[in-house]
Design an enzyme around this catalytic site. Sequence first.
Site, short mmCIF file in Angstrom:
data_model
loop_
_atom_site.label_atom_id
_atom_site.label_comp_id
_atom_site.label_asym_id
_atom_site.label_seq_id
_atom_site.Cartn_x
_atom_site.Cartn_y
_atom_site.Cartn_z
N SER A 104 -43.55 -2.05 -71.62
CA SER A 104 -44.05 -3.59 -71.72
C SER A 104 -45.60 -3.31 -71.98
O SER A 104 -46.15 -3.93 -72.82
CB SER A 104 -43.58 -4.43 -70.94
N ASN A 105 -46.00 -2.52 -71.24
CA ASN A 105 -47.80 -2.14 -71.29
C ASN A 105 -48.10 -1.50 -72.51
O ASN A 105 -49.33 -1.33 -72.74
CB ASN A 105 -48.11 -1.58 -69.97
N LYS A 157 -35.02 1.14 -64.22
CA LYS A 157 -36.31 0.54 -63.58
C LYS A 157 -36.35 -1.01 -63.56
O LYS A 157 -36.15 -1.59 -64.60
CB LYS A 157 -37.61 0.81 -64.68
N SER A 192 -38.28 -4.20 -62.31
CA SER A 192 -39.70 -4.75 -62.12
C SER A 192 -39.63 -6.05 -61.73
O SER A 192 -40.52 -6.97 -61.77
CB SER A 192 -40.27 -4.88 -63.70
N GLY A 234 -40.81 -1.04 -60.53
CA GLY A 234 -41.37 -1.23 -61.83
C GLY A 234 -42.73 -1.74 -61.69
O GLY A 234 -43.48 -2.19 -62.75
#
Length: 333
Positions: A83-84, A202, A204, A228
């Site tokens: 996502s980042n 993962k 989050s 996450g």
Amino acid sequence: MALSTRLAASLRPARAALRRAAPRHCRGLSTPQGSEPSFNLGGIFPPLATPFSPTQEVDYAHLEENLRRYARIPFRGLVALGSNGEYPYLASRERVEVVSCVRRALPKDRLLLAGSGCESTQATIELTVSMAEAGADVALVVTPCYYRGAMTTAALIHHYTEVGDASPIPVVLYSVPANTGLDLPMEAVITLAQHPNIIGIKDSGGDITRMGLMVHKTRQEDFQVLAGSAGFLLASYAVGASGGVCALANVLGDPLCQLDHLCRTGQWQEARDLQHRLIEPNAAVTRRFGIPGLKKAMEWFGYYGGPCRAPLAPLSPAQVEELRSTFSANGWL
């Protein structure tokens, strides 16, 4: 799939070497005493930010520069196209090129996880195969969510089973409800943990009870849980998580690796003190200011952050000052 079969065979020696190079778990973390996972995910993984030029093209030179600096930090590996990494804003060609670039720069003993989740099962399989060809060791597959109302437990189990069956590399599930509006159901996680090519998740969401239950319910499987976010990393280790994929590691990689070490060696008071200093900066570069905040903070610590792709907008001067104050108040600047 014949292509997947051929790729899987060609990648087996490299995967075996990575398993041998993996750090051993310490007692008290997710792997039961006397048992080792076949593909060890224990440790810290920064989900890389994707650098862009002023004209919003992928800036591979600055990506390589950041990677050289990250090579000096004892990360277990890196995540590309999370996502980042502004994954939804990259074209398919760019996604593959980014993973190829990271693989070339990454030390051989470190894992490369690559985001390959798409909305359809077919597209996810095709991109996962491409990521394997580009050098990824593990595919990180986010939940499909556009038709979230139809994403029942059964539908998600079917989707991930098909991906796991076809993927030439191991698969890690990715649940990020803040972005998708969809929490991967516990029943789906427990079922999918039994798949021989699905090795972890993962998570989050930040629900520690849920994470602890995942560890508990999958304890007989070759399956690992990754936190996450850095904001709940210590708590995740306390309930048995193996490691963390933490946006803040792009900025404060060494302190997060130190927190990982303190938890693994049972130095809980020191770990708690360090965790407390990470909570506010982590919230600032995730929930509060997001990727523009993360990229701005990277610049203060010697990395290239640069612009985001539109429609993500840069921080205002007031937001930049608030972000800087958050890091300063916790002793990082």
